[in-house]
Every structure is written in C-alpha cells, then in structure tokens.
Design an enzyme around this catalytic site. Structure first.
Site, PDB file in Angstrom:
ATOM      1  N   ARG A   1      -1.087   9.007   3.351  1.00  0.00           N
ATOM      2  CA  ARG A   1      -1.976   9.359   2.459  1.00  0.00           C
ATOM      3  C   ARG A   1      -3.404   9.043   3.576  1.00  0.00           C
ATOM      4  O   ARG A   1      -3.492   8.586   4.219  1.00  0.00           O
ATOM      5  CB  ARG A   1      -3.031   8.623   1.251  1.00  0.00           C
ATOM      6  CG  ARG A   1      -4.377   8.943   1.703  1.00  0.00           C
ATOM      7  CD  ARG A   1      -5.296   7.877  -0.161  1.00  0.00           C
ATOM      8  NE  ARG A   1      -5.158   6.799  -0.180  1.00  0.00           N
ATOM      9  CZ  ARG A   1      -4.965   5.509  -0.620  1.00  0.00           C
ATOM     10  NH1 ARG A   1      -5.468   6.758  -2.091  1.00  0.00           N
ATOM     11  NH2 ARG A   1      -5.556   4.809  -0.461  1.00  0.00           N
TER      12      ARG A   1
ATOM     13  N   ARG B   1      -7.512   5.374   5.880  1.00  0.00           N
ATOM     14  CA  ARG B   1      -8.004   4.387   4.804  1.00  0.00           C
ATOM     15  C   ARG B   1      -7.987   2.861   5.957  1.00  0.00           C
ATOM     16  O   ARG B   1      -6.153   3.043   6.342  1.00  0.00           O
ATOM     17  CB  ARG B   1      -7.708   4.466   3.879  1.00  0.00           C
ATOM     18  CG  ARG B   1      -9.376   4.886   2.622  1.00  0.00           C
ATOM     19  CD  ARG B   1      -9.083   5.124   1.263  1.00  0.00           C
ATOM     20  NE  ARG B   1      -8.591   3.978   0.636  1.00  0.00           N
ATOM     21  CZ  ARG B   1      -8.676   3.593  -0.554  1.00  0.00           C
ATOM     22  NH1 ARG B   1      -8.722   4.777  -1.638  1.00  0.00           N
ATOM     23  NH2 ARG B   1      -8.438   2.320  -1.309  1.00  0.00           N
TER      24      ARG B   1
ATOM     25  N   ARG C   1      -3.020  -6.476  -1.495  1.00  0.00           N
ATOM     26  CA  ARG C   1      -3.481  -5.274  -2.748  1.00  0.00           C
ATOM     27  C   ARG C   1      -2.382  -5.299  -3.543  1.00  0.00           C
ATOM     28  O   ARG C   1      -3.081  -5.396  -4.697  1.00  0.00           O
ATOM     29  CB  ARG C   1      -4.466  -3.856  -1.951  1.00  0.00           C
ATOM     30  CG  ARG C   1      -5.429  -4.133  -1.330  1.00  0.00           C
ATOM     31  CD  ARG C   1      -5.221  -1.963  -0.583  1.00  0.00           C
ATOM     32  NE  ARG C   1      -5.887  -1.115  -1.493  1.00  0.00           N
ATOM     33  CZ  ARG C   1      -5.271   0.086  -1.045  1.00  0.00           C
ATOM     34  NH1 ARG C   1      -4.486   0.137   0.370  1.00  0.00           N
ATOM     35  NH2 ARG C   1      -5.356   0.618  -1.880  1.00  0.00           N
TER      36      ARG C   1
ATOM     37  N   LYS D   1      -4.742   7.415  -9.125  1.00  0.00           N
ATOM     38  CA  LYS D   1      -5.637   7.825 -10.565  1.00  0.00           C
ATOM     39  C   LYS D   1      -6.532   8.130 -10.218  1.00  0.00           C
ATOM     40  O   LYS D   1      -7.212   8.681 -10.482  1.00  0.00           O
ATOM     41  CB  LYS D   1      -6.479   5.560 -10.091  1.00  0.00           C
ATOM     42  CG  LYS D   1      -5.986   4.539 -10.170  1.00  0.00           C
ATOM     43  CD  LYS D   1      -6.063   3.618 -10.818  1.00  0.00           C
ATOM     44  CE  LYS D   1      -6.911   2.783  -9.637  1.00  0.00           C
ATOM     45  NZ  LYS D   1      -5.386   2.727  -8.527  1.00  0.00           N
TER      46      LYS D   1
END
Ligand code: AP5
Length: 215
Positions: A122, A155, A166, A13
């Site tokens: 990431r 993160r 999540r 996204k």
C-alpha cells in the site's frame, strides 16, 4: 443512510468507503485518517495517539470519541455518513448507538494472506490521501499521486511486525462486533476468498446497500 464498514486492517475499508461516499453523496469518515491528521498537525491529541498507532494498538476511546464527535457535528453529516474504522470495540459500538442510528454494517471478511500482501504494497498520497497499491492499483507515475501529483508514502504501521499486532488487536477487540451487529439484524457480509478488482468489490457493496434501501 448511516453506514459502517467493518473489517480487518487492509480489508479495503478506506478504498471502498471513499468510492461509496461519492456515489451516495455522503461524507466518508475514517477515524484513522482523523487521527493521522491530528498527528500531522502536532496537536496534543495527535501526540497522545501517535504512540498507540505506531504500535498497532487501539487509541484510547476518549481520544477517538472526542475527534469523532466533533466531525459528526459538521453539517455535511446531516444526510448520513459512512464510518470507516469506527467502532472498533464493544464500548465504542455502544456509544455510537447513543449518538446515531446505524442503518447497515458491512463486514468485509478477508483472509490474512490477502491482507498482508495488500498492506505491504500500500502507498498513500501525502496530500489528498488517495490509496494505491504497488501491485493491484499502481500510480501512473511511480511515487506520484494520479489525482494531485504529490508524493506517495508508506504508513509507519504498515511494517510487518506492526501489521501482525494490528491483526491480533482486530481479532481480540473488533471481531466481537460482528455478533453484536448480527444480533441487531443490521449486518451484511461481504466475503472475499481471492483477490478481486476494486470495482468488482464496489459493485458488490453497492448491491448490499441497495438491498437494504429497498427493504
Ligand atoms: P486505520 O487507518 O483505520 O487502519 P486499519 O483499520 O488498520 O485499516 P487500514 O487503513 O490499514 O486498511 P483498510 O481496510 O482501510 O484498507 P485499504 O482500503 O487502505 O487505523 C489506523 C490506526 O489508528 C489503528 O491501528 C489505531 O491505532 C488507530 N485507530 C483508528 N480508528 C480507531 C478507533 N476507532 N479506536 C481506536 N483506535 C483507532 O486497502 C489496503 C490496500 O489494499 C490498499 O493498498 C488498496 O489499494 C488495496 N486494496 C483494497 N481493496 C482492494 C481490492 N479489492 N483489490 C485489490 N487491492 C485492494
């Protein structure tokens, strides 16, 4: 053009929204980024949001809505916007329907194996928020942002246990939005079965938007 990018964590996204926003000259609004900004500034809202985010749970609607409404009132939203990470449950979708007319919702359908691989690799720039991937989109200099040279970080919610939670929260609370927007006739689906280069994904999404504009 008022767009929503809907999809599980790690579906791309943020990566796609930032590129599409540049192409169509509309702001990219990520509720995750807005919340992380509040956490970084140490505001009261940020302090309240942090505990939910670290557990991989949804932040209460009233907190998210307060920061989103403030952002949507900025003059750059007059020409449209691309929403990333909002709405995330039916209540948020209904409230969004009262404050804006959404033209198109693009649903990124990505399997769990790809998501887990993406999220564990990431890295994000602490300064400008640019998104990297150690495997598929590594920075030119390890640990440094190509755009501004600042430090890259992982993160807190990209740890395996939190990723699992999540994904569960997504399935329970966010996935029902697919039917909600299908019924409204504004859902376009982008299915990814195997990993693809980011640019290929951007082109596919641009095509979905063009089809909508030409209707
Ligand atoms: P948020 O920041 O929105 O996180 P998320 O939805 O879990 O999504 P991510 O940011 O993890 O993934 P993404 O889909 O943007 O993927 P990305 O482009 O980075 O929310 C975080 C938290 O904030 C939530 O858990 C919640 O607590 C709270 N929150 C936020 N909004 C809320 C709301 N509305 N209500 C309540 N709470 C809210 O890509 C992932 C990786 O894959 C990157 O490394 C990227 O480089 C790589 N990649 C992407 N696409 C490709 C591709 N095509 N090929 C190869 N690699 C790719």
């Amino acid at each position: 053009m008022k767009l929503v990018l809907l999809g599980p964590p790690g579906s791309g996204k943020g990566t796609y929204s930032s590129r599409i926003a540049k192409e169509f000259e509309i702001p990219h609004i990520s509720t995750g980024d807005l919340l992380r900004e509040e956490v970084k500034k140490g505001t009261e809202l940020g302090e309240r949001a942090k505990e939910y985010m670290n557990r991989g749970e949804l932040v209460p609607n009233e907190i998210v809505l307060e920061i989103l409404k403030q952002r949507l009132q900025q003059p750059d939203c007059e020409r449209g916007f691309i929403l990333d990470g909002f709405p995330r449950n039916l209540e948020q979708a209904k409230i969004l329907g009262t404050i804006a007319t959404i033209d198109l919702v693009i649903y990124l359908d990505v399997p769990d194996e790809i998501i887990i691989e993406r999220l564990s690799n990431r890295r994000i720039c602490r300064e400008c928020g640019a998104i990297y991937n150690l495997k598929s989109m590594p920075p030119k200099v390890p640990g440094k942002c190509d755009v501004c040279g600042s430090e890259l970080y992982q993160r807190d919610d990209d740890k395996p246990e939190t990723i699992k939670n999540r994904l569960e929260v997504y399935r329970e609370q966010t996935k029902p939005l697919i039917d909600h927007y299908k019924e409204k006739g504004i859902l376009a689906e982008f299915k990814i079965e195997k990993e693809i280069p980011v640019e290929e994904g951007v082109e596919s999404i641009k095509k979905l938007i063009q089809e909508k504009l030409n209707k």
